[in-house]
Scaffold this motif. Structure first.
Motif, mmCIF file in Angstrom:
data_model
loop_
_atom_site.group_PDB
_atom_site.id
_atom_site.type_symbol
_atom_site.label_atom_id
_atom_site.label_comp_id
_atom_site.label_asym_id
_atom_site.label_seq_id
_atom_site.Cartn_x
_atom_site.Cartn_y
_atom_site.Cartn_z
ATOM 1 N N ILE A 116 0.749 -6.802 -0.544
ATOM 2 C CA ILE A 116 -0.253 -7.028 -1.737
ATOM 3 C C ILE A 116 0.719 -6.913 -3.032
ATOM 4 C CG2 ILE A 116 -2.185 -6.312 -0.611
ATOM 5 C CD1 ILE A 116 -2.035 -3.656 -2.102
ATOM 6 N N THR A 117 0.292 -7.566 -4.086
ATOM 7 C CA THR A 117 1.030 -7.624 -5.258
ATOM 8 C C THR A 117 1.156 -6.174 -5.892
ATOM 9 O OG1 THR A 117 -1.020 -7.938 -6.870
ATOM 10 C CG2 THR A 117 -0.040 -9.840 -5.645
ATOM 11 N N ASP A 119 0.420 -5.605 -9.020
ATOM 12 C CA ASP A 119 -0.784 -5.357 -9.830
ATOM 13 C C ASP A 119 -1.860 -4.675 -8.824
ATOM 14 O OD1 ASP A 119 0.126 -6.105 -12.271
ATOM 15 O OD2 ASP A 119 -0.811 -8.204 -11.777
ATOM 16 N N SER A 120 -2.177 -5.172 -7.686
ATOM 17 C CA SER A 120 -3.083 -4.739 -6.771
ATOM 18 C C SER A 120 -2.868 -3.126 -6.168
ATOM 19 C CB SER A 120 -3.179 -5.395 -5.217
ATOM 20 O OG SER A 120 -3.593 -6.704 -5.804
ATOM 21 N N THR A 123 -3.728 -0.963 -9.224
ATOM 22 C CA THR A 123 -5.052 -0.838 -9.475
ATOM 23 C C THR A 123 -5.523 0.295 -8.213
ATOM 24 O OG1 THR A 123 -5.408 -3.311 -9.779
ATOM 25 C CG2 THR A 123 -7.411 -1.885 -9.055
ATOM 26 N N ASP A 124 -4.993 0.287 -7.234
ATOM 27 C CA ASP A 124 -5.693 1.357 -6.235
ATOM 28 C C ASP A 124 -4.988 2.664 -6.833
ATOM 29 O OD1 ASP A 124 -6.848 -0.472 -4.622
ATOM 30 O OD2 ASP A 124 -5.151 -0.798 -3.283
#
Length: 229
Positions: A116-117, A119-120, A123-124
């Protein structure tokens, strides 16, 4: 009728099995560790919690910090091999009700391995940080940067096909901004472990390209010394 009943029973068994697999979000080790945590004494306001994945679980933190700990303060290892930010979020209920004195958080490399990126990933992680700050405003939270890894030596398929170093560095930049946003301390560990003239983990600190040895843990512990006291 018997044939229909057998088919129906088989369908129910398959459905139950599929549901069980779907309901099981994490590894067997994750559930074993969280069950172990449930059997331990509850976290309290005198505890320093080391919270993270395999890198955290692999550290003998109580031993490393023994000579620096203030009287009456204990270190609790809440690392789990293979854990990621969603996994940590799902077990915060085992930690936050006790309002620990300090939490040292290190998470993200397993999230990156999920392809995943940055940014992802961020976010988590932010969901974890936001929850800790909301539920434990008096707890001192330290966000630790991700460590480098050694792409050439890495034995893990999710990390040795394409060099993830740029993603790790992007996550670290985001973590620094996140720490400012939530008014917590950011501890940049990356440079302690990279090889001279390289962005990769120094080969002397690892056998598998990702996990670190005792010498590296001693460096890490010393980097945290002033925050533990």
């Amino acid at each position: 009728m018997r044939k229909i009943a057998v088919i129906a029973l088989s369908f129910l068994v398959m459905s139950a099995s599929a549901f069980a697999q779907q309901a099981k979000k994490y590894s067997d080790h994750y559930y074993k560790r969280t069950a172990q945590f449930d059997q331990e004494r509850p976290i309290n306001s005198s505890d320093i919690v080391m919270l993270g994945d395999s890198l955290t679980e692999g550290g003998d933190w109580a031993s490393y910090f023994a000579k620096w700990l203030p009287q009456g303060v204990s270190v609790v290892n809440r690392g789990i091999v293979g854990d990621d930010a969603p996994g940590i979020y799902d077990r915060l209920h085992q930690i936050l009700p006790g309002n620990p004195k300090k939490i040292f958080l290190l998470v993200g490399v397993n999230d990156i391995s999920h392809q995943i990126t940055a940014d992802s990933v961020l976010t988590d992680i932010e969901r974890v940080v936001k929850t800790i700050r909301k539920e434990c405003p008096k707890t001192k939270l330290y966000i630790q940067s991700l460590l480098p890894y050694n792409f050439d030596k890495c034995i893990y398929k999710t990390m040795n096909k394409v060099d993830k170093t740029p993603v790790i560095r992007d996550v670290n930049k985001g973590l620094k901004k996140m720490a400012r946003k939530y008014n917590v301390k950011f501890i940049y560990l990356y440079d302690y472990f990279k090889a001279p003239g390289s962005l990769h983990l120094d080969a002397q600190f690892t056998k598998d390209g990702l996990h670190i040895n005792k010498a590296a843990y001693e460096i890490w512990a010393n980097a945290l010394k002033k925050y533990v006291k």
